[in-house]
Enzyme design. Structure first.
Site, PDB file in Angstrom:
ATOM      1  N   GLU A 100       0.876  19.209   5.630  1.00 39.84           N
ATOM      2  CA  GLU A 100       0.448  18.147   6.544  1.00 39.84           C
ATOM      3  C   GLU A 100       1.378  17.985   7.744  1.00 39.84           C
ATOM      4  OE1 GLU A 100       1.162  14.061   5.475  1.00 39.84           O
ATOM      5  OE2 GLU A 100      -0.494  13.357   6.726  1.00 39.84           O
ATOM      6  N   ASP A 112      -0.566  11.435  13.682  1.00 41.87           N
ATOM      7  CA  ASP A 112      -1.173  10.118  13.446  1.00 41.87           C
ATOM      8  C   ASP A 112      -0.240   8.979  13.852  1.00 41.87           C
ATOM      9  OD1 ASP A 112      -3.112   8.274  11.981  1.00 41.87           O
ATOM     10  OD2 ASP A 112      -1.296   7.947  10.802  1.00 41.87           O
ATOM     11  N   ASP A 169      -7.926  14.670   9.246  1.00 43.12           N
ATOM     12  CA  ASP A 169      -8.575  13.660   8.415  1.00 43.12           C
ATOM     13  C   ASP A 169      -9.364  12.658   9.258  1.00 43.12           C
ATOM     14  OD1 ASP A 169      -6.205  12.721   9.511  1.00 43.12           O
ATOM     15  OD2 ASP A 169      -5.414  11.933   7.629  1.00 43.12           O
ATOM     16  N   HIS A 170      -8.979  12.513  10.533  1.00 44.12           N
ATOM     17  CA  HIS A 170      -9.616  11.587  11.468  1.00 44.12           C
ATOM     18  C   HIS A 170      -8.841  11.678  12.776  1.00 44.12           C
ATOM     19  CE1 HIS A 170      -6.067   9.136  10.962  1.00 44.12           C
ATOM     20  NE2 HIS A 170      -6.222   9.260   9.661  1.00 44.12           N
ATOM     21  N   HIS A 203      -1.022   6.095  16.525  1.00 48.15           N
ATOM     22  CA  HIS A 203      -0.960   4.651  16.279  1.00 48.15           C
ATOM     23  C   HIS A 203      -0.100   3.958  17.329  1.00 48.15           C
ATOM     24  CE1 HIS A 203      -3.069   4.058  12.489  1.00 48.15           C
ATOM     25  NE2 HIS A 203      -2.536   5.170  12.022  1.00 48.15           N
ATOM     26  N   THR A 254      -1.612  11.203   2.554  1.00 49.53           N
ATOM     27  CA  THR A 254      -2.212  12.542   2.590  1.00 49.53           C
ATOM     28  C   THR A 254      -1.739  13.421   1.422  1.00 49.53           C
ATOM     29  OG1 THR A 254      -2.389  12.307   4.981  1.00 49.53           O
ATOM     30  CG2 THR A 254      -2.723  14.513   4.073  1.00 49.53           C
ATOM     31  N   SER A 295      -6.385   7.940   6.028  1.00 44.69           N
ATOM     32  CA  SER A 295      -5.893   9.210   5.488  1.00 44.69           C
ATOM     33  C   SER A 295      -6.053   9.297   3.982  1.00 44.69           C
ATOM     34  CB  SER A 295      -4.415   9.376   5.834  1.00 44.69           C
ATOM     35  OG  SER A 295      -4.254   9.331   7.221  1.00 44.69           O
ATOM     36  N   ASP A 310      -2.794  15.159  10.613  1.00 41.66           N
ATOM     37  CA  ASP A 310      -3.229  13.776  10.414  1.00 41.66           C
ATOM     38  C   ASP A 310      -3.434  13.121  11.778  1.00 41.66           C
ATOM     39  OD1 ASP A 310      -3.443  10.996   9.776  1.00 41.66           O
ATOM     40  OD2 ASP A 310      -2.397  11.381   7.894  1.00 41.66           O
TER      41      ASP A 310
HETATM   42 MG    MG Z   1      -0.999  11.511   6.457  1.00 39.45          MG
HETATM   43 ZN    ZN Z   2      -3.299   6.531  10.653  1.00 37.29          ZN
END
Ligand code: MG
Ligand code: ZN
Length: 532
Positions: free
Chosen positions: A291, A296, A338-339, A300, A140, A87, A39
């Site tokens: 995951e 992620d 996912d990004h 952040h 996710t 996500s 993620d």
């Molecule tokens: Mg996630």
């Molecule tokens: Zn995020």
């Protein structure tokens, strides 16, 4: 297959009184699919881990092996309705092959339920599993087996996950599965839930009803486990493991307890290995999603040291999948993201410009090499790895101190103990300063123009305003790390997709794919009709 060979096979089959033996090498679909999602893992997050493994640890990254031996493609990281994706939407698009809107789970752009690959695999008699180092009800994993209009409805998601019958579910998130009257460890113990205090220092339901989803899970045939001993000992074919109240610990904390034989928390790789052991009992095969969800979270927070550790944790899980699938011709491994989160990168700067040097082997022996800029120092990879605590953990502890103790000097000292980079007292003072943040109005209307630590550039892209101190610490250290960050949210950078396994299963995963196309390829690689 030639006609003669077909007749011969039928003759053999009839003679033996059984169906044609299925030869995995001839099959155009995978018996087993393992989908690994990092993620927030943009190409630059992968490059960070590759650089660390190449220049510092000198051990090959599993993701690197996967890329070397498999197919690599790129995936457009956009929602069905927007330029950027979260996500929830991303996992929905991957899980269903259908376009969707940000923040929704298991629904298409019009709000209709979509069939997920977990649901489809189950219909085909295959086993299914979801593993995450965040919590089970987080976007996710939730996208693969629940359908809600907004990802925040985690209590509803918990209920739907149990109803989904997904065979193996291992993550955090216990608070969404226990009834609202369980508000401390004593209440959990008297309800028959044995929780290790190391993993569950606090116990408190997040539900608003009396629904006991652990009991509901047991009725549906699940064994429930809450620590690594329970996980390892389980012989059950349906397994629900909840190892933390909310999210599982960050990767730096996990690494610090990993060597402790008495630890109660399983690692992401251990959960992956167990899921594979259970799911592999099904002769019809399985679908497993694993995951690495906190890459992620580090993005952040703009916490580069933590992000490296999160990447390495995810890579261990990739290694567990590779080890399991070794020498198998019936299994497809797909690793993707996912990004991207944070708009992270190493960057060259005007700070700490290296000294001029005389290159002994150079063609122009008399010419000094005199760089004008600092192009990023490899030793920073080691320093990032040497970070002993995530900045979120530091800020958490700092904010729990008595207010007279919450001084800039104290914050600077705490950061200094945790990382080789220096937060000056002046910088710490800026981290702690507050002023009205106008974006409370948009994101948190109930809070108004509340005072908050302020990030002055791209302010609108730091919407998790309560966390701004974490970002401010990270950003204050960034020029010592040769690192830049562009946002506290996600970017539209295309992500990589890596497919590993027999070439007839992997060769369609190259090129530049739409995320829904990636979802449809996952369906097709299991022999299912792609969702429309
Ligand atoms: Mg996630
Ligand atoms: Zn995020």
């Amino acid at each position: 297959m030639k006609l003669g060979q077909l007749l011969f096979n039928i003759l053999i089959a009839v003679t033996l009184g059984c169906a044609l033996p299925s030869n995995p090498a001839d099959s155009t679909s995978a018996k087993n699919v393992i989908l690994l999602i990092g993620d927030g893992m943009g190409p630059q997050q992968i490059a960070l881990a590759v650089a660390y493994s190449k220049h510092i640890s000198k051990s090959e990254l599993n993701l690197y092996r996967l890329m070397r031996d498999g197919e690599v493609g790129a995936v457009m990281a956009e929602a069905g309705t927007n330029l950027v994706i979260d996500s929830a939407c991303s996992a929905t698009q991957m899980a269903s092959g259908r376009s969707c809107r940000p923040e929704m789970l298991g629904l298409d752009v019009d709000g209709n339920k979509v069939q997920t690959i977990v649901e489809r695999a189950k219909l085909a008699g295959k086993s299914t599993g979801l593993v995450s180092d965040t919590r089970l009800t987080h976007a996710t994993p939730a996208a693969f087996a629940s359908h809600v209009i907004h990802r925040q409805f985690e209590n509803e998601i918990a209920q739907q996950l149990i109803e989904s019958g997904t065979d193996v579910m291992l993550s955090g998130g216990l608070r969404h599965f226990i009834p609202s009257n369980i508000l401390d460890s004593a209440a959990a113990t008297s309800a028959g839930i044995a929780l290790s205090p190391a993993s569950f220092p606090k116990v408190k339901s997040a539900r608003r009803d009396e629904e006991d989803l652990l009991a509901a899970a047991m009725v549906k045939g699940y064994e429930t486990v809450f620590d690594i001993a329970g996980l390892k000992a389980s012989k059950a074919n349906k397994l629900l493991g909840l190892f933390a109240l909310s999210g599982m610990p960050d990767a730096i904390e996990m690494r610090s307890i990993q060597g402790n034989p008495a630890r109660s928390m399983p690692t992401l790789a251990e959960m992956t290995t167990k899921a594979l052991e259970v799911l592999a009992r099904n002769p019809k095969g399985f679908f497993l999603m694993v995951e690495g969800g906190q890459i992620d979270w580090a993005g952040h927070e703009n916490d580069a040291g933590r992000m490296l550790h999160e990447m390495l944790r995810f890579d261990e899980a990739v290694g567990a999948a590779l080890t399991w699938a070794k020498n198998r011709s019936d299994t497809l491994i797909v690793a993707t993201a996912d990004h991207e989160t944070g708009s992270f990168g190493f960057s060259y700067s005007a700070k700490d410009i290296p000294e001029a040097e005389q290159l002994s082997q150079g063609f122009f022996k008399s010419v000094r090499y005199e760089p004008r800029y600092n192009f990023g120092r490899r030793e920073n990879l080691r320093k990032l790895f040497d970070q002993k605590r995530s900045f979120t953990s530091i800020v958490g502890e700092f904010e729990s101190l008595n207010s007279p103790d919450q001084s800039p000097e104290r914050l600077a000292a705490m950061v200094g103990e945790a990382t080789p980079f220096i937060l000056s007292v002046d910088q710490a003072r800026e981290v702690l300063a507050k002023e009205p943040n106008r974006f409370y109005i948009h994101g948190h209307s109930e809070l108004g123009n509340r005072e908050a630590p302020i990030i002055r550039d791209f302010t609108a892209f730091y919407p998790y305003i309560e966390n701004n101190r974490i970002n401010l610490i990270a950003r204050a250290l960034a020029d010592q790390q040769d690192v830049v960050w562009g946002t506290g949210t996600h970017t539209s950078v295309p992500v990589l997709v890596i497919a590993h396994g027999p070439s007839k299963l992997t060769d369609r995963f190259d090129g530049f794919l739409d995320m829904t196309e990636l979802g449809r390829l996952l369906f097709e690689s299991m022999g299912f009709d792609a969702a429309g």
